[in-house]
Design an enzyme around this catalytic site. Structure first.
Site, short mmCIF file in Angstrom:
data_model
loop_
_atom_site.label_atom_id
_atom_site.label_comp_id
_atom_site.label_asym_id
_atom_site.label_seq_id
_atom_site.Cartn_x
_atom_site.Cartn_y
_atom_site.Cartn_z
N ASP A 400 0.86 -1.18 0.00
CA ASP A 400 0.00 0.00 0.00
C ASP A 400 0.90 1.23 0.00
OD1 ASP A 400 -3.05 0.81 0.64
OD2 ASP A 400 -1.66 2.24 1.57
N ILE A 401 0.66 2.17 -0.92
CA ILE A 401 1.45 3.41 -1.01
C ILE A 401 1.07 4.31 0.15
CG2 ILE A 401 1.99 5.40 -2.45
CD1 ILE A 401 1.26 3.73 -4.90
N GLU A 443 -4.45 2.45 -4.44
CA GLU A 443 -3.02 2.30 -4.18
C GLU A 443 -2.69 0.95 -3.56
OE1 GLU A 443 -4.75 4.47 -0.58
OE2 GLU A 443 -5.14 4.23 -2.71
#
Length: 520
Positions: A400-401, A443
């Site tokens: 996950d960004i 994301e």
């Protein structure tokens, strides 16, 4: 591959239904039109017939009254010429009563109101003085009169036709009167009841006040009928025809005529439902006669619809089977004998290869994320199912960004898309041959690592985290990753994904830009 056959109406049924519906609409429209025309004609002819009957009865009634007055005038002349002798008076009143005029009683009354002759003598009126209002009203009359209906001393509803008696010098001698009972079998009743009517038609007679002088229901004779448009018309001396709802709520077709000799009205009427009964029976017979032609037509339509729909049906079955081997030969063998079917067959042959190619493209697109070219959730489901079925161990890395929303807010969505595409490129650069890469949305990313343990998966996740931190610096601001690692334990693969998500959540809670591994 076979396409699931969908239930629904086919072309043959559609053609048949359309033909049946069109025929039914045309038949119903024709029947309705014919019914309305016949209904109007029947009602019009019934009104005309009733008016003609009423006019005939009115004329006959007038003739009856005029005959009665003429006979009274003739008898009065005989009495005066014979010197008003009692024998002549009695003979004449007896003769008058036995004429076919319907007289129930005939009397001779002098100027003092004394009855000089009466027939029948059983009435016991001879020699008695009359003091009735009727006699006082007639004593000064010098012409023949027809009285209004009245109730006699014996309780009979009656009318009196009266003729004055004068001597040779023109001096009044009294009156010759004939009484006609309206409820008994008299001239008026016999005249009306002898007419032959069918299906509810009947006749009644009213006077100028609306009182019933004759009616088939004898208990109604003598009653006054109000709020009846036909009776109001004849009371005003009119003749004609009319549709109305009578005093008992029955829809009637009435013809009426005025009896000028007595200021009466004759009405002949028939219920509308009775007048139309024959039409309803006729429509039913027509429908019954149309059954066999209709069945023959339906059989012909069924055969023709099958002939028309057969080429399209064969082509649709080929399409339903999913373009299997030998489809080109099957399509070419279909007998398309009309233009539309030939065009459809040509289009199927021409598009066969294109459909095959496009189906492959669509299958790939259904499992691929359009922005990154990585697999999507559907592709992930296929991959996990295959690993489970092969019992092949694997690990997953959930990525996950960090603070991705801030990237979009500060640098715009175009920069956000570049960051997502960059992470996808980084994943591809570091992936092994059997690794499967997926973008799950936004994301969120996932890596499936076959034949990999927890430590190996954690090392791969760390390389991805470090590579993202090192390579992505939009306008001097770094972009980092958080990762959660889990290993399939041989059970439900969905639980492995949830374990990786929980590890990712701990990485987020622990400050982001880090890798967390799930417990055993």
């Amino acid at each position: 591959m076979r396409i699931r056959r969908s239930a629904g109406i086919n072309l043959r049924h559609l053609i048949l239904l359309l033909a049946v519906f069109s025929a039914a609409v045309m038949l119903a429209g024709g029947m309705a039109g014919a019914y309305q025309v016949q209904r109007h004609q029947l009602m019009a002819s019934t009104l005309e017939a009733n008016e003609a009957f009423a006019t005939k009865l009115a004329r006959t009634t007038s003739d009856l009254l005029l005959r009665a007055q003429n006979n009274l005038a003739y008898a009065a002349g005989l009495m005066v010429r014979a010197g008003m002798t009692p024998a002549v008076q009695q003979a004449e009143v007896d003769r008058l009563r036995h004429l076919e005029l319907g007289f129930n009683a005939v009397t001779v009354v002098d100027m003092q109101g004394v009855v000089r002759a009466v027939s029948p003598e059983s009435l016991g009126l001879k020699g008695r003085r009359l003091d009735s209002a009727l006699w006082r009203g007639l004593v000064d009359e010098r012409v023949s009169t027809i009285s209004a209906p009245f109730v006699t001393v014996l309780g009979n509803l009656a009318i009196v036709i009266s003729q004055p008696l004068f001597d040779q010098a023109g001096r009044p001698l009294g009156r010759l009167s004939a009484t006609m009972y309206l409820r008994a079998d008299g001239g008026l009743r016999r005249l009306a009841s002898e007419q032959y009517f069918r299906d509810g038609t009947y006749v009644y007679v009213v006077d100028s006040s609306g009182r019933l002088l004759y009616h088939p229901e004898t208990d109604r004779i003598g009653t006054v009928v109000l709020n009846n448009s036909v009776i109001e018309a004849v009371r005003k001396g009119r003749s004609g025809q009319m549709r109305l709802v009578n005093s008992r709520g029955v829809d009637m077709l009435a013809g009426y005529a005025h009896v000028a000799a007595a200021d009466w009205g004759v009405v002949v009427q028939r219920p509308v439902h009775a007048a139309l009964k024959g039409l309803n029976d006729l429509m039913l017979r027509v429908l019954r006669l149309a059954v066999w032609p209709a069945l023959a037509l339906l059989t012909l339509l069924w055969l023709l619809s099958g002939w028309i729909s057969r080429p399209l049906g064969e082509l649709s079955r080929i399409v339903r089977d999913g373009y299997q081997d030998g489809d080109l030969q099957r399509i070419a063998a279909v007998n398309c004998w009309y233009l539309e079917a030939r065009r459809l067959r040509g289009g199927l042959l021409e598009g066969y290869g294109q459909v095959r190619t496009r189906m492959g493209e669509l299958h790939s697109a259904a499992h691929t994320d359009p922005l990154t070219g990585l697999g999507n959730r559907r592709g992930l489901e296929v991959a996990l199912k295959a690993l489970e079925e092969l019992r092949r161990p694997f690990a997953v890395v959930a990525l996950d960004i960090d603070f991705f929303k801030r990237v979009n807010d500060r640098h715009g969505h175009d920069m956000g898309d570049r960051v997502i595409a960059g992470l996808a490129d980084l994943m591809r650069a570091q992936a092994r041959q059997d690794d499967a890469l997926f973008r799950l949305g936004g994301e969120e990313f996932l890596v499936v690592l076959p034949e990999t343990g927890l430590d190996g998966a954690a090392r791969i996740a760390e390389r991805l985290r470090a590579g993202m931190e090192r390579e992505w610096m939009p306008e001097g601001e770094g972009v980092t990753l958080s990762a959660g690692v889990a290993v399939w334990d041989g059970g439900d693969a969905e639980q492995t994904l949830k374990a990786a998500d929980r590890a990712l959540y701990r990485a987020k809670q622990g400050g982001r830009n880090r890798v967390e591994a799930a417990g055993p």
